[in-house]
Scaffold this motif. Structure first.
Motif, PDB file in Angstrom:
ATOM      1  N   CYS A  54       7.898 -41.373 -31.815  1.00 47.26           N
ATOM      2  CA  CYS A  54       8.667 -41.344 -30.561  1.00 47.26           C
ATOM      3  C   CYS A  54      10.092 -40.835 -30.756  1.00 47.26           C
ATOM      4  CB  CYS A  54       8.697 -42.734 -29.921  1.00 47.26           C
ATOM      5  SG  CYS A  54       9.612 -43.929 -30.910  1.00 47.26           S
ATOM      6  N   GLY A  55      10.534 -40.693 -32.013  1.00 45.19           N
ATOM      7  CA  GLY A  55      11.854 -40.108 -32.243  1.00 45.19           C
ATOM      8  C   GLY A  55      12.915 -41.066 -32.773  1.00 45.19           C
ATOM      9  N   LYS A  56      12.517 -42.276 -33.191  1.00 40.42           N
ATOM     10  CA  LYS A  56      13.493 -43.253 -33.681  1.00 40.42           C
ATOM     11  C   LYS A  56      14.256 -42.735 -34.908  1.00 40.42           C
ATOM     12  CE  LYS A  56      10.150 -46.184 -34.639  1.00 40.42           C
ATOM     13  NZ  LYS A  56       8.920 -45.499 -34.225  1.00 40.42           N
ATOM     14  N   SER A  57      13.506 -42.249 -35.895  1.00 38.10           N
ATOM     15  CA  SER A  57      14.175 -41.775 -37.114  1.00 38.10           C
ATOM     16  C   SER A  57      14.983 -40.517 -36.836  1.00 38.10           C
ATOM     17  CB  SER A  57      13.160 -41.479 -38.216  1.00 38.10           C
ATOM     18  OG  SER A  57      12.443 -42.637 -38.506  1.00 38.10           O
ATOM     19  N   THR A  58      14.457 -39.679 -35.960  1.00 39.24           N
ATOM     20  CA  THR A  58      15.190 -38.459 -35.595  1.00 39.24           C
ATOM     21  C   THR A  58      16.542 -38.838 -34.995  1.00 39.24           C
ATOM     22  OG1 THR A  58      13.158 -37.216 -35.224  1.00 39.24           O
ATOM     23  CG2 THR A  58      15.112 -36.441 -34.056  1.00 39.24           C
ATOM     24  N   TYR A  59      16.537 -39.825 -34.102  1.00 31.63           N
ATOM     25  CA  TYR A  59      17.806 -40.235 -33.490  1.00 31.63           C
ATOM     26  C   TYR A  59      18.728 -40.831 -34.554  1.00 31.63           C
ATOM     27  CZ  TYR A  59      21.334 -42.642 -30.843  1.00 31.63           C
ATOM     28  OH  TYR A  59      22.570 -43.068 -30.384  1.00 31.63           O
ATOM     29  N   LEU A  60      18.165 -41.689 -35.416  1.00 29.26           N
ATOM     30  CA  LEU A  60      18.982 -42.326 -36.457  1.00 29.26           C
ATOM     31  C   LEU A  60      19.661 -41.266 -37.327  1.00 29.26           C
ATOM     32  CD1 LEU A  60      19.359 -45.377 -37.434  1.00 29.26           C
ATOM     33  CD2 LEU A  60      17.876 -44.735 -39.326  1.00 29.26           C
ATOM     34  N   ARG A  61      18.882 -40.246 -37.697  1.00 30.68           N
ATOM     35  CA  ARG A  61      19.432 -39.211 -38.580  1.00 30.68           C
ATOM     36  C   ARG A  61      20.509 -38.368 -37.901  1.00 30.68           C
ATOM     37  NH1 ARG A  61      13.864 -38.427 -40.371  1.00 30.68           N
ATOM     38  NH2 ARG A  61      13.743 -36.711 -38.873  1.00 30.68           N
ATOM     39  N   CYS A  62      20.500 -38.353 -36.557  1.00 35.37           N
ATOM     40  CA  CYS A  62      21.571 -37.616 -35.852  1.00 35.37           C
ATOM     41  C   CYS A  62      22.925 -38.264 -36.111  1.00 35.37           C
ATOM     42  CB  CYS A  62      21.369 -37.669 -34.335  1.00 35.37           C
ATOM     43  SG  CYS A  62      20.011 -36.687 -33.742  1.00 35.37           S
ATOM     44  N   LEU A  63      22.896 -39.587 -36.359  1.00 35.48           N
ATOM     45  CA  LEU A  63      24.149 -40.340 -36.369  1.00 35.48           C
ATOM     46  C   LEU A  63      24.997 -40.100 -37.614  1.00 35.48           C
ATOM     47  CD1 LEU A  63      22.859 -43.725 -34.859  1.00 35.48           C
ATOM     48  CD2 LEU A  63      23.768 -41.714 -33.668  1.00 35.48           C
ATOM     49  N   ASN A  64      24.373 -39.645 -38.702  1.00 35.93           N
ATOM     50  CA  ASN A  64      25.218 -39.247 -39.844  1.00 35.93           C
ATOM     51  C   ASN A  64      24.898 -37.813 -40.281  1.00 35.93           C
ATOM     52  OD1 ASN A  64      22.814 -39.678 -41.139  1.00 35.93           O
ATOM     53  ND2 ASN A  64      23.666 -40.829 -42.846  1.00 35.93           N
ATOM     54  N   ARG A  65      24.365 -37.085 -39.331  1.00 34.70           N
ATOM     55  CA  ARG A  65      24.075 -35.652 -39.514  1.00 34.70           C
ATOM     56  C   ARG A  65      23.108 -35.390 -40.668  1.00 34.70           C
ATOM     57  NH1 ARG A  65      29.272 -31.965 -38.255  1.00 34.70           N
ATOM     58  NH2 ARG A  65      27.842 -30.497 -39.231  1.00 34.70           N
ATOM     59  N   MET A  66      22.176 -36.311 -40.883  1.00 32.53           N
ATOM     60  CA  MET A  66      21.155 -36.056 -41.906  1.00 32.53           C
ATOM     61  C   MET A  66      20.187 -34.976 -41.427  1.00 32.53           C
ATOM     62  SD  MET A  66      21.547 -37.804 -44.682  1.00 32.53           S
ATOM     63  CE  MET A  66      20.006 -38.172 -45.503  1.00 32.53           C
ATOM     64  N   ASN A  67      20.119 -34.774 -40.095  1.00 32.78           N
ATOM     65  CA  ASN A  67      19.234 -33.708 -39.596  1.00 32.78           C
ATOM     66  C   ASN A  67      19.739 -32.323 -39.999  1.00 32.78           C
ATOM     67  OD1 ASN A  67      17.243 -35.269 -38.347  1.00 32.78           O
ATOM     68  ND2 ASN A  67      18.496 -35.566 -36.526  1.00 32.78           N
ATOM     69  N   ASP A  68      21.040 -32.249 -40.348  1.00 33.01           N
ATOM     70  CA  ASP A  68      21.610 -30.958 -40.791  1.00 33.01           C
ATOM     71  C   ASP A  68      20.832 -30.380 -41.974  1.00 33.01           C
ATOM     72  OD1 ASP A  68      23.627 -31.608 -39.043  1.00 33.01           O
ATOM     73  OD2 ASP A  68      25.275 -31.262 -40.449  1.00 33.01           O
ATOM     74  N   VAL A  69      20.270 -31.291 -42.795  1.00 31.97           N
ATOM     75  CA  VAL A  69      19.622 -30.812 -44.013  1.00 31.97           C
ATOM     76  C   VAL A  69      18.144 -30.436 -43.783  1.00 31.97           C
ATOM     77  CG1 VAL A  69      21.202 -32.118 -45.513  1.00 31.97           C
ATOM     78  CG2 VAL A  69      19.006 -33.129 -44.869  1.00 31.97           C
ATOM     79  N   ILE A  70      17.671 -30.627 -42.538  1.00 34.22           N
ATOM     80  CA  ILE A  70      16.276 -30.251 -42.246  1.00 34.22           C
ATOM     81  C   ILE A  70      16.275 -28.843 -41.647  1.00 34.22           C
ATOM     82  CG2 ILE A  70      14.209 -30.792 -40.872  1.00 34.22           C
ATOM     83  CD1 ILE A  70      15.009 -33.740 -41.030  1.00 34.22           C
ATOM     84  N   GLU A  71      15.591 -27.933 -42.326  1.00 31.14           N
ATOM     85  CA  GLU A  71      15.599 -26.549 -41.877  1.00 31.14           C
ATOM     86  C   GLU A  71      14.972 -26.432 -40.493  1.00 31.14           C
ATOM     87  OE1 GLU A  71      14.582 -23.820 -45.061  1.00 31.14           O
ATOM     88  OE2 GLU A  71      14.153 -22.352 -43.454  1.00 31.14           O
ATOM     89  N   GLY A  72      15.620 -25.683 -39.623  1.00 34.52           N
ATOM     90  CA  GLY A  72      15.069 -25.447 -38.286  1.00 34.52           C
ATOM     91  C   GLY A  72      15.394 -26.551 -37.303  1.00 34.52           C
ATOM     92  N   CYS A  73      16.105 -27.581 -37.748  1.00 29.59           N
ATOM     93  CA  CYS A  73      16.429 -28.696 -36.846  1.00 29.59           C
ATOM     94  C   CYS A  73      17.757 -28.417 -36.139  1.00 29.59           C
ATOM     95  CB  CYS A  73      16.507 -29.991 -37.647  1.00 29.59           C
ATOM     96  SG  CYS A  73      16.813 -31.409 -36.595  1.00 29.59           S
TER      97      CYS A  73
END
Ligand SMILES: Nc1ncnc2c1ncn2[C@@H]1O[C@H](COP(=O)(O)OP(=O)(O)OP(=O)(O)O)[C@@H](O)[C@H]1O
Length: 265
Positions: A54-73
């Motif tokens: 549902c996107g819980k981890s995706t939202y969590l990772r937004c909070l310290n910009r961990m999604n920056d390290v996922i290509e295409g995100c």
């Protein structure tokens, strides 16, 4: 921690630590979060719950910009820490991650000694002037993570030699060592047995006196035990959020009702 223990604490602050609005996340063409708006209160535990994917981890990772390290995100919208946009291009992401620490699902100590696991962050951030300073940070962090008594006589032993629950507390000590303001926890107990889980939950309850904590959990019992606020996600949408007690006893949305009563999940 008993309910009575919780009542002894000072009333929780309602000041917003993290403000998010219109947050959308895309993995390539696929949209994973849709216009999420959530305010995380300071020095409380906020639980993120919802069915798998549902996107819980995706939202969590937004909070310290961990999604920056996922290509295409790609992340759009606003996320502000103490009123400052964390997606500002000039922002130092290393500093951001020192302010917003993270503990992962699987305990992941470095292949180093217990001491060096905790000393690692303070060393790279130049937080200590002397060995005595560093010793104090390591001691204090292990103490606050509830691990000091168990490891004080073997600080030079490998962190990976500890039990799973101890390793997770070591990872919490490592996160605390750089004096973060916020700690993100992504299912921190999912690899632990019930006794180790109970210790981590007790620790989370103590840590909220000093830190803002956001925890992703699959366990509704855990969310009910450790959090003051709960946010329910479904298919990339934040369906509702509020006081944990209210979410579990009188949810407003029928999707939340369905999830907490086990009709889907
Ligand atoms: N790195 C990625 N690349 C592509 N899609 C991804 C990636 N990470 C997550 N997704 C997709 O984004 C959506 C949300 O995933 P996310 O992991 O945030 O959900 P979740 O609620 O944390 O799930 P779970 O409870 O199973 O961990 C899912 O459809 C998932 O497949």
């Amino acid at each position: 921690m008993t309910a009575a223990g919780k009542e002894r604490r000072a009333p929780a602050s309602e000041a917003t630590k993290i403000h998010s609005k219109d947050v959308c996340v895309f993995y390539g063409q696929k949209q994973a979060l849709f216009n999420v708006a959530l305010d995380i209160p300071e020095r409380q535990v906020t639980a993120l719950i919802g069915p798998s994917g549902c996107g819980k981890s995706t939202y969590l990772r937004c909070l310290n910009r961990m999604n920056d390290v996922i290509e295409g995100c790609r992340v759009t919208g606003t996320i502000a820490l103490d009123g400052e946009n964390i997606y500002e291009t000039k922002l130092d992401v290393v500093m951001l991650r020192a302010r917003i620490g993270m503990v992962f699902q699987k305990p992941n100590p470095f292949p180093k000694s217990i001491y060096d696991n905790v000393a690692y962050g303070p060393r790279i951030h130049g937080m200590s002037q002397s060995k005595a300073d560093l010793d104090e940070i390591v001691h204090g962090s292990l103490e606050r993570a509830g691990l000091w008594n168990e490891v004080k006589d073997r600080l030079d032993s490998p962190g990976t030699g500890l039990s799973g629950g101890q390793q997770q507390r070591l990872c919490i000590a490592r996160a605390i060592a750089v004096s973060p303001e916020v700690i993100l926890m992504d299912e921190p107990c999912s690899a632990l047995d019930p006794i180790a889980t109970a210790k981590i939950e007790e620790l989370i309850d103590e840590l909220r006196e000093n830190y803002t904590i956001i925890i992703v959990t699959h366990s509704m019992q855990q969310a009910a035990r450790v959090s003051q606020k709960t946010a329910f996600f479904h298919l990339g949408n934040l369906v509702e959020w509020g006081e944990t007690e209210q979410i579990f006893t009188s949810p407003r949305d029928e999707r939340t009702q369905g999830y907490i009563t086990g009709r889907f999940g």
